[in-house]
Design an enzyme around this catalytic site. Structure first.
Site, PDB file in Angstrom:
ATOM      1  N   HIS A  17      13.985  -3.281   0.695  1.00  0.00           N
ATOM      2  CA  HIS A  17      14.970  -2.531  -0.101  1.00  0.00           C
ATOM      3  C   HIS A  17      14.468  -2.383  -1.544  1.00  0.00           C
ATOM      4  O   HIS A  17      14.570  -1.307  -2.143  1.00  0.00           O
ATOM      5  CB  HIS A  17      16.315  -3.275  -0.145  1.00  0.00           C
ATOM      6  CG  HIS A  17      17.025  -3.385   1.174  1.00  0.00           C
ATOM      7  ND1 HIS A  17      17.529  -4.569   1.652  1.00  0.00           N
ATOM      8  CD2 HIS A  17      17.329  -2.446   2.100  1.00  0.00           C
ATOM      9  CE1 HIS A  17      18.128  -4.352   2.827  1.00  0.00           C
ATOM     10  NE2 HIS A  17      18.013  -3.083   3.121  1.00  0.00           N
ATOM     11  N   LYS A  41      29.954  -3.723  11.115  1.00  0.00           N
ATOM     12  CA  LYS A  41      29.183  -4.947  11.376  1.00  0.00           C
ATOM     13  C   LYS A  41      29.875  -6.159  10.757  1.00  0.00           C
ATOM     14  O   LYS A  41      30.456  -6.044   9.676  1.00  0.00           O
ATOM     15  CB  LYS A  41      27.805  -4.844  10.711  1.00  0.00           C
ATOM     16  CG  LYS A  41      26.942  -3.730  11.187  1.00  0.00           C
ATOM     17  CD  LYS A  41      25.660  -3.731  10.370  1.00  0.00           C
ATOM     18  CE  LYS A  41      24.842  -2.483  10.539  1.00  0.00           C
ATOM     19  NZ  LYS A  41      23.740  -2.388   9.596  1.00  0.00           N
ATOM     20  N   ARG A  90      11.632   2.881   8.023  1.00  0.00           N
ATOM     21  CA  ARG A  90      10.534   1.964   8.344  1.00  0.00           C
ATOM     22  C   ARG A  90       9.678   2.518   9.482  1.00  0.00           C
ATOM     23  O   ARG A  90       8.471   2.555   9.405  1.00  0.00           O
ATOM     24  CB  ARG A  90      11.087   0.600   8.768  1.00  0.00           C
ATOM     25  CG  ARG A  90      11.516  -0.248   7.613  1.00  0.00           C
ATOM     26  CD  ARG A  90      12.369  -1.375   8.082  1.00  0.00           C
ATOM     27  NE  ARG A  90      13.484  -0.829   8.851  1.00  0.00           N
ATOM     28  CZ  ARG A  90      14.591  -1.487   9.119  1.00  0.00           C
ATOM     29  NH1 ARG A  90      14.725  -2.737   8.729  1.00  0.00           N
ATOM     30  NH2 ARG A  90      15.573  -0.928   9.801  1.00  0.00           N
ATOM     31  N   SER A 128      17.132  -6.854   7.264  1.00  0.00           N
ATOM     32  CA  SER A 128      18.118  -7.899   6.974  1.00  0.00           C
ATOM     33  C   SER A 128      18.369  -8.719   8.239  1.00  0.00           C
ATOM     34  O   SER A 128      18.525  -9.939   8.187  1.00  0.00           O
ATOM     35  CB  SER A 128      19.435  -7.270   6.508  1.00  0.00           C
ATOM     36  OG  SER A 128      19.229  -6.533   5.323  1.00  0.00           O
TER      37      SER A 128
HETATM   38  O1  PNS Z   1      22.326  -0.690   5.726  1.00  0.00           O
HETATM   39  P1  PNS Z   1      23.051   0.111   6.752  1.00  0.00           P
HETATM   40  O2  PNS Z   1      24.016  -0.766   7.532  1.00  0.00           O
HETATM   41  O3  PNS Z   1      22.133   0.886   7.651  1.00  0.00           O
HETATM   42  O4  PNS Z   1      23.947   1.197   5.937  1.00  0.00           O
HETATM   43  C1  PNS Z   1      24.779   2.098   6.617  1.00  0.00           C
HETATM   44  C2  PNS Z   1      25.732   2.816   5.619  1.00  0.00           C
HETATM   45  C3  PNS Z   1      26.575   1.807   4.893  1.00  0.00           C
HETATM   46  C4  PNS Z   1      24.923   3.622   4.648  1.00  0.00           C
HETATM   47  C5  PNS Z   1      26.639   3.764   6.489  1.00  0.00           C
HETATM   48  O5  PNS Z   1      27.289   3.024   7.483  1.00  0.00           O
HETATM   49  C6  PNS Z   1      27.683   4.493   5.653  1.00  0.00           C
HETATM   50  O6  PNS Z   1      27.370   5.421   4.945  1.00  0.00           O
HETATM   51  N1  PNS Z   1      28.941   4.052   5.734  1.00  0.00           N
HETATM   52  C7  PNS Z   1      30.047   4.671   5.005  1.00  0.00           C
HETATM   53  C8  PNS Z   1      30.967   5.461   5.926  1.00  0.00           C
HETATM   54  C9  PNS Z   1      30.554   6.920   6.036  1.00  0.00           C
HETATM   55  O7  PNS Z   1      30.433   7.640   5.069  1.00  0.00           O
HETATM   56  N2  PNS Z   1      30.339   7.389   7.294  1.00  0.00           N
HETATM   57  C10 PNS Z   1      29.987   8.772   7.563  1.00  0.00           C
HETATM   58  C11 PNS Z   1      28.487   8.984   7.701  1.00  0.00           C
HETATM   59  S1  PNS Z   1      27.996   8.700   9.346  1.00  0.00           S
END
Ligand code: PNS
Length: 162
Positions: A17, A41, A90, A128
């Site tokens: 990150h 999660k 990645r 993570s």
């Molecule tokens: O580190 P991660 O878990 O891959 O991050 C995922 C994240 C938090 C970026 C994604 O779940 C997110 O944007 N959540 C907010 C809800 C949202 O906007 N959802 C619509 C897009 S699919």
């Protein structure tokens, strides 16, 4: 001033990150590292703990803001007047999920553009999830996460083991 949101669970922050943040900070005036609070999660660390670890790792850096958000990412981006969402890639295995998310976000808000950054070659295998698993099973993740994260992971899993 061009601001970009770097959203994620960051449960916890890894050096992968940080690599993405560092490279994006050379392109955007401000990178807002945004910890997602409402993801499905189950997380090891609270949102506050995750933000604290990021703040600690980024201490003294200019052009980096650490924040948290709930709800839709694109709404949060608009509220911060950010026109860009940053995501690290990645491997090909990340692509499906990222492709879906980027397209859904574009459908919701065409003015917010998703940018993908290739994770540095030293970080392809770091996530993570894998660092949590290694520490839970007694291994070391030094060099893969910031020292403060490594310490908190050890503390968290030694407490769980008791
Ligand atoms: O580190 P991660 O878990 O891959 O991050 C995922 C994240 C938090 C970026 C994604 O779940 C997110 O944007 N959540 C907010 C809800 C949202 O906007 N959802 C619509 C897009 S699919």
């Amino acid at each position: 001033m061009a601001s970009a949101i770097y959203p994620g669970s960051f449960d916890p922050l890894t050096n992968g990150h940080i690599d993405v943040i560092n490279r994006c900070a050379t392109v955007f005036d401000k990178v807002i590292v945004a910890v997602a609070g409402n993801i499905k999660k189950t997380s090891l660390f609270t949102v506050e703990e995750r933000m604290e670890m990021i703040r600690e790792a980024m201490a003294g850096r200019t052009g980096i803001e650490v924040d948290a958000f709930d709800g839709l990412l694109v709404e949060y981006a608009k509220s911060k007047k950010a026109g860009a969402i940053l995501r690290g890639l990645r491997a090909v295995s990340d692509f499906d999920y990222e492709f879906q998310m980027a397209n859904m976000n574009r459908k919701l808000e065409p003015d917010v553009v998703t940018f993908f950054v290739m994770t540095g070659e030293g970080h392809f295998y770091v996530s993570s999830q894998t660092v949590k698993e290694v520490v839970a099973l007694g291994g070391s993740v030094d060099g893969l996460v910031p020292p403060g994260v490594s310490r908190r992971l050890r503390e968290r899993f030694s407490r769980k083991g008791k």
